[in-house]
Design a protein around this motif. Structure first.
Motif, PDB file in Angstrom:
ATOM      1  N   CYS A 177      15.012  29.585 -90.325  1.00 13.38           N
ATOM      2  CA  CYS A 177      15.139  29.224 -91.741  1.00 13.38           C
ATOM      3  C   CYS A 177      15.896  30.286 -92.539  1.00 13.38           C
ATOM      4  N   CYS A 178      15.847  31.537 -92.100  1.00 11.93           N
ATOM      5  CA  CYS A 178      16.347  32.664 -92.903  1.00 11.93           C
ATOM      6  C   CYS A 178      17.330  33.580 -92.177  1.00 11.93           C
ATOM      7  N   CYS A 228       7.841  33.301 -90.037  1.00  7.79           N
ATOM      8  CA  CYS A 228       9.031  33.979 -90.575  1.00  7.79           C
ATOM      9  C   CYS A 228       8.610  35.030 -91.593  1.00  7.79           C
ATOM     10  N   CYS A 231      10.056  34.368 -95.238  1.00  8.70           N
ATOM     11  CA  CYS A 231       9.385  33.279 -95.967  1.00  8.70           C
ATOM     12  C   CYS A 231       7.983  33.674 -96.428  1.00  8.70           C
TER      13      CYS A 231
HETATM   14 ZN   LIG Z   1      12.232  31.957 -93.260  1.00 11.11          ZN
END
Ligand SMILES: [Zn+2]
Length: 256
Positions: A177-178, A228, A231
């Motif tokens: 996601c990051c 994560c 996050c």
């Molecule tokens: Zn993330």
């Protein structure tokens, strides 16, 4: 497999079910909660290298050591390389570190191997046959250099380990996601570009899993925490989110 979240002595930690099933081992992926450091290192910062007060870091490290029931924690100054250190005893002083190593290996009961991270992966490996533990600082630079393959080779050469016997766990770290790499064409060799999950974002968890299996591990003997750090600012330090921040710790050792 889902990870186990446990709280002992006020310190939340995340455990790999595969490693937790081995009674001779202790381990924990710690977060940012439960320590004594002030902002921006609030609160369980385990790094001497980020500007925090040394005596607070020593205190935080001792909290982690006590929770795990170990006699000492050993860490190194981490440099995104592939140099290993075979750890046979504690550091001389509580605020000393081994110079320039990203792979720590030990078979000494009571010694905890500490890797510090804030988005990078800590990857723990354990050989239940030879009773040898390793802990690896594995950021994207380490992945480009394949520090995990290097660790498996070191375990084979130094300790006689067979890769198929090894159990591994990948820490909370930057998720797909990051994990944005706008300059990936310069930073990653072309064989890693297939880990791009959408433009400029990469799945570094799968990359580590695949590097471990390519080195001979059984994929069923690899846990990925799947949390994560960027996050989950409530749980973890994240360099990408905060820049000036602390480092959480991942610790593995043989029970005394
Ligand atoms: Zn993330």
């Amino acid at each position: 497999m889902p990870i186990i979240i446990a709280e002992t002595g006020g310190l939340p930690s995340y455990r790999s079910p595969l490693l937790a099933a081995l009674p001779e081992l202790v381990h924990g992926f710690f977060g940012r909660q439960g320590g004594v450091s002030p902002d921006p290192f609030h609160s369980l910062n385990l790094s001497f290298g980020v500007g925090d007060q040394r005596h607070l870091v020593v205190h935080n490290r001792d909290l982690v050591r006590q929770v795990l029931g170990l006699s000492a924690l050993v860490s190194a100054t981490q440099v995104h390389g592939c140099r290993q250190s075979l750890v046979t005893g504690p550091n001389a002083a509580a605020d000393e570190e081994i110079p320039e190593a990203d792979i720590l290996i030990t078979s000494q009961p009571g010694l905890g191997l500490l890797i510090k991270q804030a988005d990078c992966q800590a990857v723990m490996l354990y050989d239940p046959v030879r009773r040898v533990a390793a802990n690896v600082h594995c950021g994207w630079r380490g992945q480009v250099r394949n520090v995990l393959r290097e660790t498996v080779v070191r375990l084979q050469e130094t300790c006689g380990s067979r890769p198929a016997d090894l159990v591994a766990a990948i820490s909370p770290s930057l998720g797909p996601c990051c994990a944005e790499f706008r300059n990936f064409r310069q930073e990653f060799p072309p064989e890693l570009w297939s880990y791009q999950v959408r433009p400029t974002y990469f799945d570094l968890w799968s990359l580590s899993r695949d590097q471990l299996t390519a080195a001979g591990l059984n994929p069923r003997q690899i846990d990925i925490a799947g949390l994560c750090t960027r996050c989950r600012g409530d749980l973890f330090f994240s360099y990408r989110r905060e820049h000036r921040t602390g480092r959480q710790g991942a610790v593995i050792g043989l029970r005394l």
